[in-house]
Design a protein around this motif. Structure first.
Motif, PDB file in Angstrom:
ATOM      1  N   SER A  70       0.862  -1.183   0.000  1.00 34.99           N
ATOM      2  CA  SER A  70       0.000   0.000   0.000  1.00 34.99           C
ATOM      3  C   SER A  70       0.898   1.232   0.000  1.00 34.99           C
ATOM      4  O   SER A  70       2.100   1.142   0.282  1.00 34.99           O
ATOM      5  CB  SER A  70      -0.913   0.004   1.224  1.00 34.99           C
ATOM      6  OG  SER A  70      -0.166   0.304   2.375  1.00 34.99           O
ATOM      7  N   HIS A  71       0.306   2.375  -0.324  1.00 36.49           N
ATOM      8  CA  HIS A  71       1.096   3.607  -0.424  1.00 36.49           C
ATOM      9  C   HIS A  71       1.517   4.092   0.961  1.00 36.49           C
ATOM     10  O   HIS A  71       0.765   3.957   1.923  1.00 36.49           O
ATOM     11  CB  HIS A  71       0.287   4.692  -1.132  1.00 36.49           C
ATOM     12  CG  HIS A  71       0.177   4.463  -2.605  1.00 36.49           C
ATOM     13  ND1 HIS A  71       0.117   5.499  -3.515  1.00 36.49           N
ATOM     14  CD2 HIS A  71       0.123   3.328  -3.345  1.00 36.49           C
ATOM     15  CE1 HIS A  71       0.038   5.001  -4.738  1.00 36.49           C
ATOM     16  NE2 HIS A  71       0.020   3.686  -4.663  1.00 36.49           N
ATOM     17  N   VAL A  72       2.707   4.667   1.016  1.00 38.88           N
ATOM     18  CA  VAL A  72       3.276   5.124   2.285  1.00 38.88           C
ATOM     19  C   VAL A  72       2.880   6.581   2.526  1.00 38.88           C
ATOM     20  O   VAL A  72       2.987   7.418   1.631  1.00 38.88           O
ATOM     21  CB  VAL A  72       4.808   4.965   2.250  1.00 38.88           C
ATOM     22  CG1 VAL A  72       5.440   5.542   3.513  1.00 38.88           C
ATOM     23  CG2 VAL A  72       5.180   3.488   2.071  1.00 38.88           C
ATOM     24  N   ASP A  73       2.449   6.858   3.745  1.00 38.16           N
ATOM     25  CA  ASP A  73       2.088   8.219   4.164  1.00 38.16           C
ATOM     26  C   ASP A  73       3.357   8.885   4.709  1.00 38.16           C
ATOM     27  O   ASP A  73       3.744   8.676   5.866  1.00 38.16           O
ATOM     28  CB  ASP A  73       0.996   8.139   5.235  1.00 38.16           C
ATOM     29  CG  ASP A  73       0.564   9.511   5.744  1.00 38.16           C
ATOM     30  OD1 ASP A  73       1.269  10.504   5.481  1.00 38.16           O
ATOM     31  OD2 ASP A  73      -0.483   9.574   6.425  1.00 38.16           O
ATOM     32  N   PHE A  74       4.024   9.674   3.855  1.00 35.59           N
ATOM     33  CA  PHE A  74       5.306  10.266   4.254  1.00 35.59           C
ATOM     34  C   PHE A  74       5.135  11.362   5.297  1.00 35.59           C
ATOM     35  O   PHE A  74       6.047  11.607   6.098  1.00 35.59           O
ATOM     36  CB  PHE A  74       6.051  10.786   3.017  1.00 35.59           C
ATOM     37  CG  PHE A  74       6.828   9.702   2.323  1.00 35.59           C
ATOM     38  CD1 PHE A  74       8.143   9.437   2.657  1.00 35.59           C
ATOM     39  CD2 PHE A  74       6.225   8.907   1.362  1.00 35.59           C
ATOM     40  CE1 PHE A  74       8.850   8.423   2.048  1.00 35.59           C
ATOM     41  CE2 PHE A  74       6.925   7.880   0.734  1.00 35.59           C
ATOM     42  CZ  PHE A  74       8.245   7.641   1.077  1.00 35.59           C
ATOM     43  N   GLN A  75       3.993  12.021   5.312  1.00 38.54           N
ATOM     44  CA  GLN A  75       3.743  13.019   6.360  1.00 38.54           C
ATOM     45  C   GLN A  75       3.782  12.342   7.737  1.00 38.54           C
ATOM     46  O   GLN A  75       4.372  12.868   8.690  1.00 38.54           O
ATOM     47  CB  GLN A  75       2.382  13.685   6.143  1.00 38.54           C
ATOM     48  CG  GLN A  75       2.087  14.767   7.183  1.00 38.54           C
ATOM     49  CD  GLN A  75       0.719  15.424   6.971  1.00 38.54           C
ATOM     50  OE1 GLN A  75       0.156  15.399   5.878  1.00 38.54           O
ATOM     51  NE2 GLN A  75       0.180  16.018   8.021  1.00 38.54           N
ATOM     52  N   HIS A  76       3.205  11.153   7.800  1.00 39.23           N
ATOM     53  CA  HIS A  76       3.169  10.426   9.069  1.00 39.23           C
ATOM     54  C   HIS A  76       4.561   9.904   9.439  1.00 39.23           C
ATOM     55  O   HIS A  76       4.960   9.940  10.611  1.00 39.23           O
ATOM     56  CB  HIS A  76       2.153   9.280   8.974  1.00 39.23           C
ATOM     57  CG  HIS A  76       1.759   8.749  10.305  1.00 39.23           C
ATOM     58  ND1 HIS A  76       2.128   7.493  10.737  1.00 39.23           N
ATOM     59  CD2 HIS A  76       1.057   9.300  11.324  1.00 39.23           C
ATOM     60  CE1 HIS A  76       1.666   7.309  11.959  1.00 39.23           C
ATOM     61  NE2 HIS A  76       1.008   8.382  12.338  1.00 39.23           N
ATOM     62  N   LEU A  77       5.319   9.411   8.445  1.00 39.08           N
ATOM     63  CA  LEU A  77       6.696   8.959   8.724  1.00 39.08           C
ATOM     64  C   LEU A  77       7.535  10.114   9.252  1.00 39.08           C
ATOM     65  O   LEU A  77       8.315   9.944  10.195  1.00 39.08           O
ATOM     66  CB  LEU A  77       7.357   8.419   7.456  1.00 39.08           C
ATOM     67  CG  LEU A  77       7.087   6.990   7.002  1.00 39.08           C
ATOM     68  CD1 LEU A  77       8.063   6.622   5.879  1.00 39.08           C
ATOM     69  CD2 LEU A  77       7.186   5.985   8.135  1.00 39.08           C
ATOM     70  N   ALA A  78       7.383  11.292   8.631  1.00 38.95           N
ATOM     71  CA  ALA A  78       8.161  12.460   9.066  1.00 38.95           C
ATOM     72  C   ALA A  78       7.773  12.875  10.479  1.00 38.95           C
ATOM     73  O   ALA A  78       8.635  13.201  11.305  1.00 38.95           O
ATOM     74  CB  ALA A  78       7.956  13.619   8.088  1.00 38.95           C
ATOM     75  N   ALA A  79       6.478  12.834  10.785  1.00 44.88           N
ATOM     76  CA  ALA A  79       6.024  13.186  12.139  1.00 44.88           C
ATOM     77  C   ALA A  79       6.572  12.197  13.165  1.00 44.88           C
ATOM     78  O   ALA A  79       6.942  12.579  14.286  1.00 44.88           O
ATOM     79  CB  ALA A  79       4.494  13.207  12.181  1.00 44.88           C
TER      80      ALA A  79
END
Length: 365
Positions: A275-284
């Motif tokens: 599934s697609h990765v939520d980079f905003q969440h990884l950065a947070a």
């Protein structure tokens, strides 16, 4: 039409009721008997998908250049752990090491290389690919077994293969999406009872009923483990994957089989599930561990910013036309935009401790 794993999952559902998307995802990839990564050869033309390092040596070379640059910006420490999580066949690491040994012999001599790989079969591929580097390279089935110390870390297409949870908006709020059985005893998506804390949702109006929202606690856990290590010992981590830069709604669960998209419930264990990765969440998640976010950008911008076009030109110089065409096609696939190209769909996130400026990201202000 079903698969051995499909039958196993149906039996689990008959006995215990519907399974969560997380459990379905985990069974499809990692079931000890029938899981995709346990039984298939996923990579390359004979597999189900092609990763960036398999397209061209240019990809791993650019990552190698980035690691040399990060090492220099960190003050060229004398002890370095170069780590890759989920290293595929070892192709990217081989290309990285070739560049590092040429550009920065002191770094190559000083560092130890650590591959975190749970598959014995893939470890064998990696050992063959990296045989020239002798006992410089070590393998670990768990990141926590990598020795402590200053760390430069790469994870290419790691996070997309870590299971997600999905929630569906109903008249009674968001409810967890599950996999159950329909009237014909076939696998089908269903809605369970577990709810979702509204704090997870993006700001703004609620979407229409039936809309899906994804969260990934398991991805967050992996990212936190990596970032806590870097916060404690210093270093930089690079995550490359397909996904989105801002948290949003939508169903990104997908299966790939023989280079084609496949319905996710169609061939359990015989298709790669991602599934697609939520980079905003990884950065947070990285920021919560105290790391600096160097930046998040499209893969195309990242590679071109590191010198992809210049390196491709050098690689093609004095070569025959077919070789030059192949290099041009690889550059277009890695850095271009649009259907079948990775330049915009794939994102790159770099995080560091202590805070440093890293090319090609813009300095934090």
């Amino acid at each position: 039409m079903t698969t051995p794993l499909g039958e196993k999952i149906k039996a689990i559902i008959r006995a215990n009721g519907p399974v969560s998307i997380t459990d379905y995802f985990s069974l499809c990839l990692a079931d000890p008997q029938h899981g995709y990564y346990k039984t298939r050869e996923p990579f390359g033309s004979v597999g189900d998908f092609v990763t960036a390092p398999e397209i061209s040596q240019l990809f791993g070379e650019m990552i190698g250049i980035f690691m040399v640059h990060a090492w220099q910006r960190h003050g060229a420490p004398s002890e370095v752990q170069l780590v890759e999580i989920g290293p595929g066949r070892g192709t990217m690491m081989a290309d990285m090491l070739r560049v590092i040994s040429k550009l920065a012999p002191p770094l190559y001599d000083a560092m130890s290389v650590h591959l975190v790989e749970t598959s014995d079969r893939l470890q064998e591929f990696q050992r063959q690919t990296l045989a020239d580097h002798g006992d410089k390279v070590s393998w670990h089935s768990d990141f926590n077994d990598v020795p402590a110390g200053f760390t430069l870390l790469a994870a290419n297409e790691l996070f997309d293969a870590i299971p997600i949870r999905q929630f569906v908006r109903t008249a009674n709020g968001f409810r967890e999406r599950t996999v159950g059985l329909d009237a014909n005893d076939e696998l089908t998506f269903a809605v369970g009872v577990a709810g979702l804390d509204s704090a997870f949702l993006p700001d703004g109006q609620l979407p229409p009923i039936g809309t899906i929202f994804e969260i990934a606690p398991a991805r967050q856990a992996v990212m936190t483990t990596v970032c806590d290590r870097i916060a404690a010992h210093g270093g930089t981590a690079l995550a490359i994957d397909y996904g989105h830069m801002a948290t949003g709604f939508g169903d990104t669960l997908q299966a790939v089989r023989m280079h084609e998209y496949d319905p996710p419930l169609e061939h359990p264990g015989e298709a790669d599930l991602t599934s697609h990765v939520d980079f905003q969440h990884l950065a947070a998640t990285a920021a919560a561990s105290g790391l600096q976010i160097n930046g998040c950008c499209h893969q195309g911008d990242f590679l071109i910013g590191l010198g992809l076009l210049e390196r491709a030109a050098a690689l093609g110089r004095d070569r025959d036309a077919a070789t030059q065409d192949g290099i041009r096609a690889a550059v277009e696939r890695l850095a271009g935009a649009g259907e079948g190209k990775m330049g915009e769909l794939f994102k790159v996130l770099a995080v560091s401790s202590p805070a440093i400026d890293l090319q090609p990201f813009r300095p934090a202000r």
